[in-house]
Write an enzyme that holds these catalytic residues in place. Sequence first.
Site, PDB file in Angstrom:
ATOM      1  N   LYS A   5       0.800  -1.222   0.000  1.00  0.00           N
ATOM      2  CA  LYS A   5       0.000   0.000   0.000  1.00  0.00           C
ATOM      3  C   LYS A   5       0.831   1.271   0.000  1.00  0.00           C
ATOM      4  CE  LYS A   5      -4.084  -1.453  -0.231  1.00  0.00           C
ATOM      5  NZ  LYS A   5      -5.021  -0.849  -1.153  1.00  0.00           N
TER       6      LYS A   5
HETATM    7  C1  LIG Z   1      -2.830  -6.895   4.085  1.00  0.00           C
HETATM    8  C2  LIG Z   1      -3.389  -6.509   2.770  1.00  0.00           C
HETATM    9  N1  LIG Z   1      -3.383  -7.374   1.779  1.00  0.00           N
HETATM   10  C3  LIG Z   1      -3.899  -7.069   0.579  1.00  0.00           C
HETATM   11  C4  LIG Z   1      -4.460  -5.859   0.312  1.00  0.00           C
HETATM   12  C5  LIG Z   1      -5.150  -5.654  -1.014  1.00  0.00           C
HETATM   13  O1  LIG Z   1      -4.664  -4.721  -1.868  1.00  0.00           O
HETATM   14  P1  LIG Z   1      -5.639  -3.910  -2.842  1.00  0.00           P
HETATM   15  O2  LIG Z   1      -6.376  -2.917  -1.993  1.00  0.00           O
HETATM   16  O3  LIG Z   1      -4.694  -3.251  -3.777  1.00  0.00           O
HETATM   17  O4  LIG Z   1      -6.585  -4.817  -3.529  1.00  0.00           O
HETATM   18  C6  LIG Z   1      -4.485  -4.946   1.331  1.00  0.00           C
HETATM   19  C7  LIG Z   1      -5.151  -3.688   1.155  1.00  0.00           C
HETATM   20  O5  LIG Z   1      -5.500  -2.975   2.058  1.00  0.00           O
HETATM   21  C8  LIG Z   1      -3.930  -5.260   2.588  1.00  0.00           C
HETATM   22  O6  LIG Z   1      -3.944  -4.393   3.615  1.00  0.00           O
END
Ligand SMILES: Cc1ncc(COP(=O)(O)O)c(C=O)c1O
Length: 551
Positions: A141
Site C-alpha cells: 500500500k
Molecule cells: C494486508 C493486505 N493485503 C492485501 C491488500 C489488497 O490490496 P488492494 O487494496 O490493492 O486490492 C491490502 C489492502 O488494504 C492489505 O492491507
Amino acid sequence: MRVLVVVGDTEPPERLLVRSDRVLHTAGPELEPQLLADVRAHIPEDVAVVGPAGRAEATKAAADLRAHGFPVTLYTDTPPTDPDGLRIRPLTDTGPPMEVADSLLDLVGDTPLVRLDRIGKRLDCHLLAKCEFLNAGGSVKDRPAVAMVDAAERAGLLQPGGTIVEPTSGNTGVGLAIVAARRKYRCVFVMPDKMAPEKIKLLRAYGAEVVVCPTAVAPSDPDSYYSVANRLTEEIPGAYQPNQYRNTENPESHVRSTGPEIWRQTAGRITHFVAGIGTGGTITGVGRYLKSQNPEIQIVGADPEGSVYSGGDGRPYLVEGIGEDFWPETYDRGIVDRVVPVTDRDSFLTARRVTREEGILIGGSGGTAVWAALEIGKELGPDHVVVLIIPDSGRGYLSKVYDDEWMADYGFLSALGNTVGDILHRKSAELPALVHVHLDEKVRDVISTMREFEVSQMPVVRAEPPLRTSSEVAGSVAERELMSLAFSDAAVLDRPVAEVMSPPLPSVGLGEPVDVVVSALDSATAVLVLDAGHPVGILTRSDLLAFLTGR
Ligand SMILES: Cc1ncc(COP(=O)(O)O)c(C=O)c1O
C-alpha cells in the site's frame, strides 16, 4: 524557525526545502517590504538564500537581508570574494556521489521476487513471490499512498498543513502516515474493530489519530468506518480523503510500478498473476499492465470465502486487508480471469507454513494468495511462471495468526487428547447445529424456543446461521435471567430480546483441550464454540458433566 528565501524561479534542492520551516519567494534581488516583514514576523534563527546559479542576484539579496540584521546563510557554488558576514555553504555536493535516498518515500517500490520452492515442491511451475513487505512502509500500500498524495497536491486538493482522513485497514494508513510525517500533514484514520491491535499502535507511532468502528455493520450504516470517515472529512477544515476505493491513482500506481517491475523481473515470462483483492487496486493495476504486454496472462484473485469477489454476500471473515462486502470502483472485473475463494483456515495455516518452511514471515492475506497460487499451480507445467503478491509482513499479526493461543481459541489449531469438539459431538446428535434467537424476537418467543429445545442459554445473532464469525453474535440470553425479569415485570415478555440480552458468551476453540472449557465454565455458565472462527455450538456446565461422567 528557519526561513528559505528563493530568488527568481530557481528550483531549490529537496535538501534545503525540508530543512526550512517556511519558504518565501522574491522575483529579483530587490526585497519587497512585505517579504522583509514576513521574515521578521517569524524571528528566524537563520535565513537561507538560494538563487540562479552563476549570477549575483542571490548574493545581493543575502547582503540586503544581512543589512536588515538577520542571520543569513547563502547557498551558492560561486561564493563572493567578500562574504561580509554571510555564512557561505555549497549549493551542490561536489564529493563523489553517495548511494543515498533523499527520503524514505523515494525508496517505495522495486521490491524483489523470490522463489517459494519449498512450499511449491509438488508443483511443476515456477512459484514466485513479490515481496511487497519489503517496501519502505512495510506493505504494497505504500505505492498507492504516495501516488494519491502526490496527485492531491498537484490538483491543489491537499494544501500545506492540511489533514488526510482515510478509512483504512492499516497498511494504506502506514503509507499515508509516512507521507504525512514527512510533509507535515495531520492524519486521521478510521478502521474496523477486527484489526490487530499492533496495526492501530503502529499508526499512532507515526503520530496519526485512529478512530475504531464496529465491523459487523453495513457500509451504509452511520457507524460503519466508511461513513465515519466521510463525516470527519466534511467536519475537519482542510481535510482531504484520498479514498483508496475510488481514487484512480490507486490502480494507476500499480500500472506504473508493480506491473512493469514484474514484467521486467520475469523477463516477460509470467503466465499467471495471483493477488488478494482489497480495493482491487493491485490486481486491477498490475493485471492491466501485464495484459497490455501479453493478453494471454491469467489474472487470478485470491479471496476470503464470504467476500463478494468470489460470490459471497460480504458476511464477515477473519483474514485482514482483503475481501469486501461491496464492489469498489477501483476494482475492474474485466481484468480478472478467475477468483479463488479461500477459507480463513487455509489462509492462516498457509501463512504459518510459509513462515516456517521458507523463513518468510508473511501476513494472513499473503497466506490467502499463496494458497490460491498452489491451487492453480496444480494444473500447470514447467513453462508456467506464477507470480503472487505477499502484501505485508507477519509482524503485524503476531498476536493473531502467529499466536497459538489465539489460533486455538478460534478453533484453527487442535490439541492432542480429548477436545472441545469431542464434547460438542457427543451432544450435537440431539440438537440442531446452533440453537439461536434473532435480535428482534420477543422475549416470550425466546422463552418458548428455549423450552422447545430444552436449552438454558442461547446466543442472540445478527445473521442466519451458519454464522461466519463471532462478530455476528450480538449477545446471549439465559433462561434463569429471563424468568426473573418476566417475574418482576410481565411487560418484558413483549419486548425484543435485544433490549434485555446479556453480552455474548466467552468463546473456546473446537480443537482446544477439555480443561479449557472446564476453566471457562468456572466463571461463565456457558461458552460459545468456534470452529475455524465460525460459531458452531454452545456448551454448558451440564454438557461438560455429561461428557465427563459418560466416559
Ligand atoms: C494486508 C493486505 N493485503 C492485501 C491488500 C489488497 O490490496 P488492494 O487494496 O490493492 O486490492 C491490502 C489492502 O488494504 C492489505 O492491507
